[in-house]
Enzyme design. Structure first.
Site, PDB file in Angstrom:
ATOM      1  N   CYS A 153       0.727  -1.197  -0.095  1.00 39.05           N
ATOM      2  CA  CYS A 153      -0.037   0.041   0.033  1.00 39.05           C
ATOM      3  C   CYS A 153       0.810   1.265  -0.121  1.00 39.05           C
ATOM      4  CB  CYS A 153      -0.810   0.104   1.056  1.00 39.05           C
ATOM      5  SG  CYS A 153      -1.896  -1.239   1.497  1.00 39.05           S
TER       6      CYS A 153
ATOM      7  N   ARG B  11       3.371  -0.291  -5.380  1.00 39.25           N
ATOM      8  CA  ARG B  11       3.463  -0.644  -3.983  1.00 39.25           C
ATOM      9  C   ARG B  11       2.064  -1.508  -3.745  1.00 39.25           C
ATOM     10  NH1 ARG B  11       6.964   1.043  -0.142  1.00 39.25           N
ATOM     11  NH2 ARG B  11       5.238   0.526   1.568  1.00 39.25           N
TER      12      ARG B  11
ATOM     13  N   TRP C  49      -3.179  -2.438  -1.313  1.00 37.64           N
ATOM     14  CA  TRP C  49      -2.841  -3.868  -1.733  1.00 37.64           C
ATOM     15  C   TRP C  49      -3.614  -4.544  -0.406  1.00 37.64           C
ATOM     16  CZ3 TRP C  49       0.038  -6.582  -5.124  1.00 37.64           C
ATOM     17  CH2 TRP C  49       0.424  -7.865  -4.804  1.00 37.64           C
TER      18      TRP C  49
ATOM     19  N   ASN D  10      -1.770   2.031   6.151  1.00 37.41           N
ATOM     20  CA  ASN D  10      -0.774   0.953   5.634  1.00 37.41           C
ATOM     21  C   ASN D  10      -0.715   0.101   6.892  1.00 37.41           C
ATOM     22  OD1 ASN D  10      -0.512   2.097   3.197  1.00 37.41           O
ATOM     23  ND2 ASN D  10       1.612   2.576   3.382  1.00 37.41           N
ATOM     24  N   GLY D  11      -0.570  -1.226   6.978  1.00 30.80           N
ATOM     25  CA  GLY D  11      -0.409  -2.274   7.772  1.00 30.80           C
ATOM     26  C   GLY D  11      -1.784  -2.956   8.332  1.00 30.80           C
TER      27      GLY D  11
ATOM     28  N   GLU E 203      15.723 -24.682  -5.753  1.00 29.50           N
ATOM     29  CA  GLU E 203      15.453 -23.262  -5.596  1.00 29.50           C
ATOM     30  C   GLU E 203      16.662 -22.376  -5.970  1.00 29.50           C
ATOM     31  OE1 GLU E 203      12.802 -21.526  -6.295  1.00 29.50           O
ATOM     32  OE2 GLU E 203      13.330 -19.605  -5.687  1.00 29.50           O
TER      33      GLU E 203
ATOM     34  N   LYS F 195      17.136 -20.072  -9.000  1.00 30.10           N
ATOM     35  CA  LYS F 195      17.447 -18.648  -9.027  1.00 30.10           C
ATOM     36  C   LYS F 195      18.845 -18.179  -9.999  1.00 30.10           C
ATOM     37  CE  LYS F 195      14.792 -17.216  -7.815  1.00 30.10           C
ATOM     38  NZ  LYS F 195      13.628 -17.755  -7.455  1.00 30.10           N
TER      39      LYS F 195
ATOM     40  N   GLU G  33      17.871 -18.538 -13.678  1.00 29.71           N
ATOM     41  CA  GLU G  33      16.874 -17.474 -14.079  1.00 29.71           C
ATOM     42  C   GLU G  33      17.654 -16.346 -14.323  1.00 29.71           C
ATOM     43  OE1 GLU G  33      12.609 -17.801 -12.238  1.00 29.71           O
ATOM     44  OE2 GLU G  33      14.198 -17.557 -10.754  1.00 29.71           O
TER      45      GLU G  33
ATOM     46  N   HIS H  86      24.610 -41.090  -9.171  1.00 27.05           N
ATOM     47  CA  HIS H  86      23.808 -41.731 -10.417  1.00 27.05           C
ATOM     48  C   HIS H  86      23.961 -40.848 -11.583  1.00 27.05           C
ATOM     49  CE1 HIS H  86      22.229 -44.877  -7.564  1.00 27.05           C
ATOM     50  NE2 HIS H  86      22.251 -43.911  -6.887  1.00 27.05           N
TER      51      HIS H  86
ATOM     52  N   LYS I  36       7.035 -12.243 -15.241  1.00 26.85           N
ATOM     53  CA  LYS I  36       6.637 -12.141 -13.796  1.00 26.85           C
ATOM     54  C   LYS I  36       5.274 -13.451 -13.488  1.00 26.85           C
ATOM     55  CE  LYS I  36       7.073 -11.267  -9.417  1.00 26.85           C
ATOM     56  NZ  LYS I  36       8.005 -12.400  -8.668  1.00 26.85           N
TER      57      LYS I  36
HETATM   58  C1  G6P Z   1       7.016 -17.440 -13.443  1.00 24.51           C
HETATM   59  C2  G6P Z   1       7.665 -16.648 -12.468  1.00 24.51           C
HETATM   60  C3  G6P Z   1       8.397 -17.510 -11.521  1.00 24.51           C
HETATM   61  C4  G6P Z   1       7.182 -17.978 -10.447  1.00 24.51           C
HETATM   62  C5  G6P Z   1       6.195 -18.893 -11.415  1.00 24.51           C
HETATM   63  C6  G6P Z   1       4.939 -19.155 -10.714  1.00 24.51           C
HETATM   64  O1  G6P Z   1       7.661 -18.402 -13.849  1.00 24.51           O
HETATM   65  O2  G6P Z   1       8.742 -16.129 -13.164  1.00 24.51           O
HETATM   66  O3  G6P Z   1       9.164 -16.593 -10.362  1.00 24.51           O
HETATM   67  O4  G6P Z   1       7.719 -18.828  -9.492  1.00 24.51           O
HETATM   68  O5  G6P Z   1       5.848 -17.991 -12.277  1.00 24.51           O
HETATM   69  O6  G6P Z   1       4.499 -17.942 -10.353  1.00 24.51           O
HETATM   70  P1  G6P Z   1       3.186 -17.978  -9.220  1.00 24.51           P
HETATM   71  O7  G6P Z   1       2.817 -16.583  -9.464  1.00 24.51           O
HETATM   72  O8  G6P Z   1       2.009 -18.878  -9.617  1.00 24.51           O
HETATM   73  O9  G6P Z   1       3.942 -18.169  -7.923  1.00 24.51           O
END
Ligand code: G6P
Length: 608
Positions: free
Chosen positions: A2, A27, A74, A100-101, A481, A485, A488, A504, A603
């Site tokens: 927010c 935001r 938000w 906000n909060g 993960e 990262k 990506e 393996h 995104k």
């Molecule tokens: C896209 C984004 C990832 C995300 C995935 C799932 O590939 O680049 O960062 O983890 O979607 O997105 P969601 O909004 O469903 O968590």
């Protein structure tokens, strides 16, 4: 989460407020509104959706007001509708507030106010605060706000105006930032300097527990307990773009550093130490229904799927309920078996991922109760699920998800504890977990403080073309993960593997050019992982280990170590992922990559 803007001075307020909101739109953007003091009284305009919707709504209206407040939302409490948008006002529509909060004790405050005859038109916690200020108003706005805040538990950054006090704004802060912008014969307030830097670069940041009374020519700051504070006026030197990123070079780095707050927001108001459990009202299931759950299905994509894998370890170990984790894209085209007692959770930061949405619909079609773990309030997944838990991580802008991941894990931990306490887990064990959860934000903070050291480690490995990430148990998904990262944002090929699987196949790749990142914590598989480390060393591989504080032995065996504090097993991913996020970030920056908008990625993937 927010954004707040306020203005008092000689100029027309509305264009300044709208411009400020635009700067804060990143935001939160599910609804927006403003309140200004016109001659005839308080005028409030609000609209669901982006700020452009609010602009359309007020187009053609002739505002003369020179004092007002505005908000971009938000959503946390209540759907992102026009009614629930801020500002909110009291029963006489004389006082308007933006907030906000989260007000944690809003239910009990609401009951108290209802007994005193107040009626509420929205589902928000903020409206309660407007009425509480009205309750204590005796002609002095500052004192009414001050008294009301004494009764509030939770977090807030607020700005309040009243038709009885033209030209005055009262602001207060507890856990949610607020800054005063000092002009010549005019003053500004905002939750973020980006909203006011166009007008002034002289600012005063409110500190925790401070309240301020602002007029065009002056502002006075005091504590809630009435101790006067002399303002510390600071000069803003950053560029506008840097300000939106809070001084960080990239949104991703900002979001990595927001994790202590984000995970705290995920558990705020949801833990019960006395009972050693969690309160998750959003699940909307009756006690008996929760007791009948005999199978949990977790469905997601990308990083959220990795959070699901961690959730499997948490829920199975704590609650002893069988868990399956599925890629949403796979689930939707199989013939999945859904039986009585199956509860499915779809995990999605955006709440809009097409595959996850389709999996949700498929699971519902087959009769499962489907719940959501989402960040974006009012998103498609949040709307279509039978209930769920928002992670409250705030807007995540960097394409590579970071704070949403740790917040999702935190929510899964709370689900695990809740289901476990209804089954075999003792109150003592529950209390230990709740106490340990509360320490996590501070522990993340400690790891973040080693960012510069991680950067220098990244320099050693940044020229590599391949990386291997290894982990076992609950830290196997962390290895996945970490590798995700890295690939990506730095475009380095990186593979995540369960450490024991190395023999393996991946072991064939190991040489001095293929660094391995090994999560080797002091847990039940520590000795096994140490054997893997020796196997890598025997083949001249270089190793960066994530290890438990106090483990001096590992430092002798590997090239670099990053330590994390010892925490209960199920909470380790919340800490072990932090150095891996920073490693990927610094490596990508060193390679000159566009960290916030990596090539080919989106995104929110709203197509199949
Ligand atoms: C896209 C984004 C990832 C995300 C995935 C799932 O590939 O680049 O960062 O983890 O979607 O997105 P969601 O909004 O469903 O968590």
């Amino acid at each position: 989460m927010c954004g707040i803007v306020g203005y008092t001075g000689p100029r027309k307020a509305v264009p300044i407020l709208i411009d400020g909101l635009r700067k804060l739109e990143y935001r939160g953007y599910d609804s927006a509104g403003l309140a200004v003091i016109e001659k005839e009284g308080l005028i409030v305009d609000k609209a669901a959706g982006k700020i452009s919707r609010l602009e359309e709504k007020i187009r053609g209206k002739n505002f003369e007001a020179t004092c007002g407040i505005a908000h971009t939302r938000w959503a946390t409490h209540g759907e992102p509708t026009t009614v629930n948008a801020h500002p909110h006002f009291d029963s006489k529509e004389k006082i308007a507030i933006v907030h906000n909060g989260i007000i944690e004790n809003y239910r009990s405050l609401r009951e108290y106010l209802e007994k005193n005859g107040h009626q509420f038109g929205t589902e928000t916690d903020t409206e309660i605060l407007a009425h509480l200020i009205e309750e204590y108003y005796e002609g002095d706005l500052l004192e009414a706000v001050r008294t009301a805040l004494v009764f509030v538990e939770g977090t807030y950054g607020i700005a309040v105006i009243s038709a009885n006090h033209p030209g005055e704004i009262v602001v207060a802060r507890s856990g949610s930032p607020l800054v005063i912008g000092c002009g010549q014969g005019e003053n500004f307030v905002a939750s973020d300097v980006s909203a006011l830097v166009r007008h002034t670069r002289q600012v005063v940041y409110l500190e925790e527990g401070e309240i301020a009374h602002i007029t065009p020519d002056d502002f006075k700051i005091s504590t809630i307990d009435k101790v006067a504070i002399s303002p510390n006026v600071q000069q803003i030197e950053w560029s506008l773009e840097a300000i939106e990123k809070g001084g960080y070079d990239h949104f991703m780095l900002k979001e990595i550093f927001e994790q202590p707050t984000a995970v705290a927001n995920a558990f705020r108001g949801r833990l019960n130490y006395e009972e050693g459990t969690s309160r998750l009202h959003g699940l909307t299931l009756q006690y008996e229904q929760l007791l009948k759950i005999n199978r949990v299905l977790l469905m997601a994509c990308g990083t959220s799927w990795h959070a699901g894998l961690i959730g499997e370890y948490i829920i199975e170990d704590l609650a002893r309920i069988p868990v399956e984790v599925e890629y949403a894209s796979e689930f939707r085209y199989r013939a999945p078996i859904i039986q009585d007692g199956t509860v499915a959770f779809v995990i999605s930061q955006s709440g809009e991922t097409a595959d996850t949405l389709a999996a949700l619909r498929e699971a519902k079609r087959k009769g499962a109760t489907v719940l959501g773990i989402c960040n974006v309030v009012g998103s498609s997944i949040a709307r279509e699920t039978d209930g769920g838990i928002y992670i409250h991580a705030g807007p995540e802008i960097g394409v590579a998800s970071t704070k949403a991941f740790t917040s999702q894990i935190m929510v899964l931990e709370m689900i695990g504890v809740l289901l476990a306490r209804m089954r075999d887990m003792s109150i003592e064990k529950g209390r230990q977990i709740v106490a340990a959860i509360k320490k996590i934000p501070e522990q993340i903070e400690g790891i973040l403080s080693t960012s510069d050291r991680i950067k220098s480690i990244a320099e050693t490995y940044a020229a590599s073309s391949n990386f291997l990430y290894l982990g076992r148990g609950i830290n196997f998904p962390v290895a996945l993960e970490g590798a995700l990262k890295m690939k990506e944002i730095s475009y380095i090929h990186a593979e995540g593997y369960p450490a024991a699987e190395m023999k393996h196949g991946p072991i064939a790749l190991i040489d001095e050019n293929m660094p391995a990142v090994v999560v080797a914590l002091k847990d039940q598989v520590y000795d096994k992982v140490m054997s893997n480390i020796q196997e890598i060393k025997a083949r001249n591989g270089r190793i960066l280990a994530i290890a438990t504080e106090g483990d001096t032995e590992i430092a002798r065996m590997v090239d670099h170590v990053i330590y994390i504090p010892q925490v209960p097993y199920h909470l380790t991913p919340l800490l072990s992922i932090i150095p891996l996020q920073l490693l990927a970030y610094h490596t990508a920056v060193l390679r000159g990559c566009d960290v916030d908008q990596p090539r080919n990625l989106a995104k929110s993937v709203t197509v199949e």
